[in-house]
Design a protein around this motif. Sequence first.
Motif: not given
Length: 331
Positions: A146-148, A293-305
């Motif tokens: 989830s993203a909040g 900072n989409l690149d940071v957000a995407v990196g964290r999302l990818a790791r979580m997934i």
Amino acid sequence: MARRTGRVTATDVAKEAGVSQTTVSYVLNDVSHQKISDRTRRKVLEAVAKLGYEPSAAARALRLGRSDLVLLFLPDVPVGGTLTALVELLGDELERHGLNLVTRRERHAPLKALWRELMPAAVMTAFDVADDDVAGMRAAGIHVVSAGMGPVVAPGVLTVPQTLIGTMQVDRLAATGHTRIGYAAPGDPRLRDFLDLRLDGARTACKERGLEPPVVLEVPLDISAAAAAAEQWHSTVPAVTGVCAYNDETAFALLAGMRRVGLAAPGDLAVIGVDNDKLAPFAVPPLTTIDNNLDVAVGRLARMIVSGVTGQSQPQTPQVTPLTLVVRESA
């Protein structure tokens, strides 16, 4: 020679290459512990190219014991540059881990119908999902991320703090001497949830600094409407001298409207946007903005997934995307 009909299979490739189906599987899946000669590997790949063979996604899922799909379930919001960039970046990052991103929007089908049909390896949502939906997905072996938007930061949820965006905008304007502040709201009602949080942050920041609440006007993507809003802020007593725009697109519209009525930034109205759109440096004048900072957000999302799909441990600390002030000439 009879013309081939129907789907080309791995068996067809094996026959064409003169090897076993097992050898075809080893070559196509790049199995490292099997010694396949370069000549055999070349024969298999040539057969694949000649026959136009495409591996079955269903067969791959059976082999892995799971699907390779990640469902990104989006709220019914306009698909602008930021959302497009997020989908592109996340899709590229997941592909590196053998996962394929599928996006669907809330208005097209309910989440329950989608995950039951697709049976993805993971589902990522950008808004609150019913508890029974989450329980059903997890019971089916689907990893849920989830993203909040905040302001509450929860463990295991990636938060992009929308209230902080509004606070940072006001802080920048106040730091450069502006004491009467406006807020340029978007015209699309589908953005209301994001708008309310950003506006709450701006109002709180004004209150903490002893300033009047921001003067909120709607600024749709229309030059005439934006010009009218700019004139209204400029003629307010006392005049509004700095405006927080909902996002960069809204800021672009406002700057265009200001030019139409002879107003300039930052002299008449300082303007600050959100998103650090790739066109922000080319605005007239170049746009000061908040970079999410989409690149940071995407990196964290990818790791979580990926960690959830592969059974690795999940981060228990709150995951908060950093925000950065990008100062240019408009404010």
